[in-house]
Design an enzyme around this catalytic site. Sequence first.
Site, short mmCIF file in Angstrom:
data_model
loop_
_atom_site.label_atom_id
_atom_site.label_comp_id
_atom_site.label_asym_id
_atom_site.label_seq_id
_atom_site.Cartn_x
_atom_site.Cartn_y
_atom_site.Cartn_z
N HIS A 1 44.24 6.04 2.01
CA HIS A 1 43.98 7.43 1.63
C HIS A 1 42.70 7.90 2.31
O HIS A 1 42.67 8.97 2.91
CB HIS A 1 43.88 7.54 0.11
N HIS B 1 41.99 16.19 5.79
CA HIS B 1 42.77 15.93 4.58
C HIS B 1 43.67 17.14 4.35
O HIS B 1 43.21 18.22 4.02
CB HIS B 1 41.82 15.72 3.40
N CYS C 1 46.89 15.58 -4.04
CA CYS C 1 46.97 14.93 -2.73
C CYS C 1 48.04 13.85 -2.65
O CYS C 1 48.28 13.31 -1.56
CB CYS C 1 45.62 14.33 -2.38
#
Length: 395
Positions: free
Chosen positions: A288, A322, A160
Amino acid sequence: MPALAITAFTATSALGRGCAAQLDGLRQRRSGLRHNDFTAVPLECAIGRVAGLEEAPLPAPWRPFDCRNNRLAWLGLGGDGFLDAAHAAIARYGAERVALIVATSTASIGATEEAYRCLEDGRFPAHLAHPHLHTLHSAGLFLQAVLGTRGPCLTVSTACSSSAKIFAQAERLIRLGVVDAAILAGVDSLCGSVLFGFNALELVAPRPCQPFDAARCGISIGEAAGFALLERDGEDLDAPRLLGYGETSDAWHMSTPHPQGAGARLALDEALARSGLAPSQVDYINLHGTATLKNDAVEAAVVGDLFPATTRVSSTKGWTGHTLGAAGILEAVLTVLALQAGLVPGTLNTSTLDPACGPQFALDNEDRALRIALSHSFGFGGNNCILAFAHGARP
């Protein structure tokens, strides 16, 4: 670190195509998340799906590259005049002096899944038998063919944090004189491996994700394509700037962050040092904020320890989901748009903050002048990258 000018950028996500769609979604607090209608086998969750990819095959010259991930790259590349800006940079500097740095987490694995489902006498069907479809570097090969760059062509895959780290890669290549400009691309698309894989880890929420909420229960997975053009700092005082970055690795656990956020803290220290900033100078942080129990708690504690209440923080994953390997560049674009618009996006879908969250957290949108912002990206294995941006040149 000498600042780099971001002379062109765009993003395509579940909010729509191009920067205007992203900003409108933020302003209207309109989430792009929807009930999972992607997997053939039912999976109760919300997803951030880009509409229309199934009906948008690649143009004939690029048909051998055709797959969902490369279709998404092609769709995103045409947003906000980015393709023209990239071609102009290549003409200005020469094809050998422009780097192409691509980030992804799963690349075109969806095409590989399809190929195995459609085996014909033990072989992949003809339209899926192209070797460049079944490699992590698939989008890099495709974009290099489309753009005509002949400088370094790299693919970064660090889960990520992938498309945040490509900003750091570009800075080093430009500073060391290897290239004069860098085209950055982050692309990741929905596929069964990702959705069912994260579900097997018990990380997928059955409802739209709620970052930093006391009742959060997991992530919502999305897909996106983001692009940016980085050049040496120029005379355009209005162009946003990359001021610095911090990269670290927890080296702690394959999927769990360090309990005290040691790697995240060090990445913050490095990003601030490279940028010449004190924590009090940071106006906004795009966290995040995945909506998992451990990640959010650790990140909230780190922010609470280092930043004053005047620094506003939030997660934008309630809008887009995400987007894994594309999350870093998508959220970098959202952060730059927030700077330009004077908008602190709230934390969508969140109503009751986790007690670990401090006064820095914004639940609702806020209009305020913003000058400096950070964007956090933390990947599996504790692979961390934090980017620092400014709204135009320093005064």
